[in-house]
Design a protein around this motif. Structure first.
Motif, PDB file in Angstrom:
ATOM      1  N   PHE A  33       0.768  -1.306  -0.142  1.00 47.25           N
ATOM      2  CA  PHE A  33      -0.061  -0.080  -0.104  1.00 47.25           C
ATOM      3  C   PHE A  33       0.946   0.959   0.078  1.00 47.25           C
ATOM      4  O   PHE A  33       2.077   1.170   0.288  1.00 47.25           O
ATOM      5  CB  PHE A  33      -0.921  -0.021   1.344  1.00 47.25           C
TER       6      PHE A  33
ATOM      7  N   ARG B 211      -3.677   3.093   2.501  1.00 48.69           N
ATOM      8  CA  ARG B 211      -4.201   3.958   1.271  1.00 48.69           C
ATOM      9  C   ARG B 211      -3.836   2.930  -0.022  1.00 48.69           C
ATOM     10  O   ARG B 211      -2.728   2.691  -0.243  1.00 48.69           O
ATOM     11  CB  ARG B 211      -3.410   5.180   1.193  1.00 48.69           C
ATOM     12  N   GLN B 212      -4.793   2.726  -0.952  1.00 51.35           N
ATOM     13  CA  GLN B 212      -4.624   1.972  -1.969  1.00 51.35           C
ATOM     14  C   GLN B 212      -4.042   0.647  -1.918  1.00 51.35           C
ATOM     15  O   GLN B 212      -2.936   0.462  -2.550  1.00 51.35           O
ATOM     16  CB  GLN B 212      -4.049   2.816  -3.056  1.00 51.35           C
TER      17      GLN B 212
END
Length: 291
Positions: A271, A281-282
């Motif tokens: 991530f 995040r992502q």
């Protein structure tokens, strides 16, 4: 020269390198007397950022700029502060937020100037026109770049805990609404080994989102969940494990319709960075560890 399809930094004389800002993509339609802002979904967001009306003072001719809306905290882009701004609709609250957390527009490209379409001009020519057409100030700045040394620039972004860099072909044209290999995003990512604490099933009851956690001082804490990258083999292993190792007491409160299991299976999540709430995040799942 070869095209770059991967997420690894590289050095190339035919590319320039810019910081990848952790913000919201925006196109600014600027005239000497007006400013209109549109996000990448072509939604007019002008009213959300009243502090950017003054960027019209930075131009003498009509221009269309491509760039990023950014909110800064301690001199670095703060996506979560920006996200709060982006979700506002109350005019009074927007004015308060504009004073407390002003947003900046960082321009990295120019598409149009004074009746002339520039999208068919090569990138370096557009950069030259951008620097002549726009004066920085009033919440508008121009994205700076370096040439050739992509690897060193990426290491600097990593060291400063920034989102990454973007490599752009010097002779690249501008393709409206299309993704091309002439702009290559190279993100600073990290890996973390985490416990699989449970999962949220799909409509057929099969493993879908993995709920992940880690131990901090003997206490199990949530790291969020991940869906992307979970292989069918990992889903089967987790489903089989859950048949004998399910637990009734939820490990965390915030997940509905979850199947909870003993935190014994460990895998790796890839991530961008940790969120303000302790999530990822992502995130992308790299797989269960066999060791």
């Amino acid at each position: 020269m070869i095209f770059r399809y991967n997420n690894y930094p590289f050095d190339d004389e035919d590319y320039i390198y810019e910081l990848k800002l952790d913000g919201i993509r925006c196109v600014a339609y600027i005239e000497p007397k007006s400013v209109v802002l549109q996000n990448k979904r072509h939604k007019d967001v002008t009213a959300i950022y009243p502090e950017l009306q003054d960027i019209k003072k930075c131009v003498k001719k009509r221009v269309i700029l491509d760039g990023e809306l950014v909110a800064l905290t301690d001199g670095k882009p703060d996506f979560y502060a920006l996200q709060k701004r982006a979700l506002m609709s109350d005019e009074f609250k927007i004015k308060l937020a504009a004073n407390k957390t002003p947003v900046q527009f960082v321009a990295y490209d120019i598409l149009y100037i004074d009746g002339k379409d520039l999208t068919a001009a090569p990138l370096m020519k557009r950069k030259e026109i951008l620097n002549k057409a726009v004066t920085e100030g009033h919440g508008l700045s121009i994205s700076w770049y370096i040439e050739r040394n992509g690897k060193a620039f990426f290491e600097l972004a990593k060291q400063e805990q920034l989102e990454g860099i973007v490599a752009k072909k010097k002779d690249g044209l501008y393709y409206i609404g299309k993704r091309t290999h002439e702009w290559v995003k190279i993100k600073v990512m990290q890996d973390e080994d985490l416990f699989v604490c449970g999962y949220q099933p799909d409509e057929n009851g099969k493993v879908k989102d993995l709920i992940l956690g880690y131990y901090d001082g003997g206490e199990l804490k949530s790291r969020g969940k991940v869906y992307l990258g979970v292989s069918e083999s990992d889903r089967k292993i987790i489903a089989e494990f859950a048949k004998k190792n399910a637990v009734k007491t939820p490990h965390f409160d915030k997940y509905e319709n979850a199947v909870w299991i003993k935190p014994q299976l460990i895998g790796t999540a890839h991530f961008m960075h940790e969120t303000a709430s302790g999530g990822m995040r992502q995130p992308v799942w790299k797989g269960l560890r066999s060791d």
